[in-house]
Write an enzyme that holds these catalytic residues in place. Structure first.
Site, short mmCIF file in Angstrom:
data_model
loop_
_atom_site.label_atom_id
_atom_site.label_comp_id
_atom_site.label_asym_id
_atom_site.label_seq_id
_atom_site.Cartn_x
_atom_site.Cartn_y
_atom_site.Cartn_z
N LYS A 129 2.23 -9.43 -3.66
CA LYS A 129 2.21 -10.68 -2.89
C LYS A 129 3.56 -11.42 -2.83
CE LYS A 129 -2.56 -11.30 -2.05
NZ LYS A 129 -3.70 -10.84 -2.82
N TYR B 57 -10.85 -8.52 7.39
CA TYR B 57 -12.23 -8.97 7.19
C TYR B 57 -12.83 -9.56 8.46
CZ TYR B 57 -10.34 -8.42 2.56
OH TYR B 57 -9.71 -7.91 1.47
N ASP C 41 -3.74 -7.89 -13.67
CA ASP C 41 -3.48 -7.90 -12.23
C ASP C 41 -2.94 -9.28 -11.88
OD1 ASP C 41 -3.50 -8.09 -9.50
OD2 ASP C 41 -5.49 -7.23 -9.22
N TYR D 166 -11.23 -9.78 -8.09
CA TYR D 166 -10.80 -9.13 -6.85
C TYR D 166 -9.52 -8.36 -7.15
CZ TYR D 166 -9.02 -8.04 -2.29
OH TYR D 166 -8.54 -7.33 -1.21
C1 LIG Z 1 -4.28 -9.52 -2.87
C2 LIG Z 1 -4.64 -8.94 -4.18
C3 LIG Z 1 -4.72 -7.55 -4.36
C4 LIG Z 1 -4.49 -6.58 -3.23
O1 LIG Z 1 -3.19 -6.64 -2.71
P1 LIG Z 1 -2.90 -6.04 -1.24
O2 LIG Z 1 -1.42 -6.17 -1.09
O3 LIG Z 1 -3.66 -6.91 -0.29
O4 LIG Z 1 -3.37 -4.64 -1.23
C5 LIG Z 1 -5.04 -7.08 -5.62
N1 LIG Z 1 -5.27 -7.92 -6.65
C6 LIG Z 1 -5.19 -9.26 -6.51
C7 LIG Z 1 -5.45 -10.14 -7.70
C8 LIG Z 1 -4.90 -9.82 -5.29
O5 LIG Z 1 -4.86 -11.15 -5.14
#
Ligand SMILES: *Cc1c(COP(=O)(O)O)cnc(C)c1O
Length: 435
Positions: free
Chosen positions: A279, A21, A250, A149
Site C-alpha cells: 500500500k 468489488y 501483515d 483481511y
Molecule cells: C490491501 C491489503 C492486502 C492486499 O493488498 P493488495 O495490494 O490489494 O493485493 C493485504 N492485507 C492487508 C492488511 C491489506 O490491507
C-alpha cells in the site's frame, strides 16, 4: 491519439471495464477523475473533492508530489524495468537497505512482490517452506483471528474472515485453516487474560500442524476496521515462541506511520518472523509490496532442499517502483509525520467521539490516522456517496462502516472540512434510516 470521443469514453468504460468489488455496469457508476493534487481529487466536471481514503491507505504524501514525480522521471530515463532473474539494480538494493533498517531488527531479507496479496502468498509459502526445510512437512496450517483481511488471491483469501469476507463462495476450494475469535479489548487497560484462551488452546492442541499465525497488528483493516490491544500481540508472540510457530505480521495497511508508529508491531514492542508491506510503500504511485524475514528463516530455506525459494513475479523489484518507494520513505522520514498523525488523531477524536451519542451509531474508533464510525445498519451506498460528493469529500464506506484515513499532509482546515462532511452525512443517513 484518443480512440474514444470525449463524449463517449465513459460509456465505453462502463460497458467494458471492471471495478473493485463491483458488478460490470453496476448501479453506482465510477466517477471520472481528471487529475489529483495534494489531498484533492479533481473530477472531469470540475468538482474538487478532499480525499479521505488516501486511495486505500496508499497516498500518504498526497497526489502529484514533486519529490516523487522527480524520482519517477529520473528513474524513467535510466530504465523502467528489467527482469530480476539473474539481473539486479541499485534501486532494489537502496529500497532493501531502507526496509531492513526501518523494520524490527530481526528482519534482514527482502522479497519484492507486485501487490499486497502476493506478499501474503509469499509469506505463507516462506513459513511452510521453512518448516519443510527443517524436516517438519506437516506444519502447513495457518492460524488467525476472525475479521481479518489479507487480500484476494487464494492463499490470502483462505485467511480472511470466513463469514465477513467476500470469499465464501470459493470456500470449498480454499485450504482450511484455524480461526479464533478476534480480541475485544482495544487497549492494554481493557485487556483481560481470558481473551488469549482460544488462541492458546488452538496453539496447544495443534502446534504440530501450524506453520504460522498471521495477523494484522493492532488495526484490522478491510475485515472490519477494528482496533485491538497490543497485549494480545505480545501474548501471541510469546505463544508462538513457546510452541515453535512463526508469526506473520501483515502491515500492508498499517505500515509507514498510519497507526502513529512507523509499524504497528511497535505498539507492542514485538518483532514478527515475517512481515508483509505494501500500500503506502510507493506513496501510492505504483503497485509494489515486500515480504521481509529473518536471517535464520532465509538461511534455512536457502540451504536445505530444494535449496531455493520458489516464487518470482515478472515485475519483481521493478526499478521504477523501487526508486519511488525510496523517495517516498525518505520523504516520510524527513517529515514531521508523528506530529501530523497525532494532530489528525486529535481532530478525529474531537469530532468523531461526540457521535457516540447518536441513535443509529454502534461505535466510534480512532487510532492514529484512522477514524471509523460504525453504524447500526449498512449504509445506502448511492445515496451516501452522493451526499459526500455534494459536501466536497471522497469517502468509500463499506457495509456499516464509514471511515477515513487521509493523506498525512492534510491541513487542519481540510481535515475539519472532511470531518464535518463525514459527521453531517452520517447524521443525515442514520436519521433517514431510523424508525
Ligand atoms: C490491501 C491489503 C492486502 C492486499 O493488498 P493488495 O495490494 O490489494 O493485493 C493485504 N492485507 C492487508 C492488511 C491489506 O490491507
Amino acid at each position: 491519439m484518443n480512440k474514444l470521443a470525449d463524449s463517449s469514453w465513459l460509456d465505453f468504460e462502463q460497458q467494458h471495464v471492471w471495478h473493485p468489488y463491483a458488478a460490470l455496469q453496476g448501479t453506482l457508476p465510477a466517477l471520472p477523475v481528471r487529475s489529483a493534487e495534494g489531498v484533492h481529487i479533481l473530477l472531469e466536471d470540475g468538482r474538487r473533492l478532499i480525499d479521505g481514503m488516501a486511495s486505500w491507505w496508499s497516498v500518504i504524501h498526497g497526489y502529484n508530489h514533486p519529490v516523487l514525480n522527480a524520482a519517477a522521471k529520473q528513474q524513467l530515463d535510466q530504465m523502467s524495468h528489467v527482469m530480476f532473474g539473474g539481473l539486479t539494480h541499485r534501486p532494489a538494493a537502496e529500497l532493501a537497505a531502507r526496509l531492513v533498517e526501518l523494520t524490527p531488527q530481526p528482519l534482514q531479507s527482502v522479497f519484492f512482490c507486485d501487490s499486497g496479496s502476493v506478499s501474503v502468498e509469499v509469506a505463507i509459502k516462506m513459513a511452510i517452506q521453512y518448516w519443510y526445510a527443517l524436516g517438519q512437512p506437516d506444519k502447513q496450517k495457518l492460524l488467525t483471528v476472525r475479521h481479518g483481511y489479507h487480500g484476494d488471491t487464494f492463499g490470502a483469501m483462505s485467511v480472511c474472515d470466513p463469514e465477513g469476507g467476500m470469499h465464501h463462495m470459493f470456500s470449498h476450494l480454499l485450504p482450511q485453516h484455524f480461526f479464533v475469535p478476534a480480541p475485544q479489548a482495544r487497549t492494554d487497560a481493557e485487556w483481560v487474560d481470558s481473551e488469549i484462551v482460544p488462541m492458546r488452546d488452538t496453539i496447544e492442541r495443534h502446534h504440530n500442524e501450524i506453520a504460522a499465525v498471521i495477523l494484522e497488528p493492532i488495526v484490522q483493516g478491510a475485515g472490519g476496521m477494528r482496533v485491538y490491544s497490543p497485549e494480545y500481540l505480545r501474548q501471541v508472540r510469546a505463544l508462538c515462541d513457546t510452541h515453535g510457530i512463526l508469526l506473520i505480521a501483515d502491515e500492508i495497511a498499517t505500515g509507514f506511520g498510519r497507526t502513529g508508529k512507523l509499524f504497528a508491531c511497535e505498539h507492542a514492542g514485538i518483532a514478527p518472523d515475517i512481515l508483509c508491506l505494501g500500500k503506502a510503500l510507493t506513496g501510492g504511485y505504483l503497485s509494489m509490496a515486500a515480504t521481509l524475514t529473518t536471517e535464520e528463516i532465509s538461511r534455512t530455506i536457502s540451504t536445505q532442499p530444494p535449496g531455493a525459494f520458489m516464487h518470482g513475479p515478472t515485475f519483481m523489484a521493478n526499478p521504477l517502483a523501487c526508486s519511488i518507494a525510496c523517495a517516498s520513505i525518505d520523504l516520510l522520514l524527513d517529515s514531521p509525520w508523528q506530529e501530523r498523525i497525532a494532530a489528525i488523531e486529535n481532530s478525529m477524536c474531537d469530532k468523531l467521539e461526540p457521535c457516540r451519542a447518536l441513535a443509529g451509531l454502534a461505535d466510534v474508533r480512532v487510532k492514529g490516522g484512522i477514524g471509523v464510525l460504525e453504524l447500526d445498519q449498512p449504509v445506502d451506498m448511492p445515496r451516501i456517496t452522493r451526499a459526500f460528493i455534494d459536501r466536497g469529500v471522497w469517502l468509500r464506506p463499506f457495509g456499516k462502516l464509514v471511515y477515513i484515513m487521509p493523506p498525512y499532509i492534510i491541513t487542519a482546515a481540510e481535515l475539519d472540512h472532511l470531518l464535518s462532511a463525514m459527521v453531517e452525512t452520517v447524521k443525515e443517513s442514520v436519521r433517514s434510516s431510523g424508525p
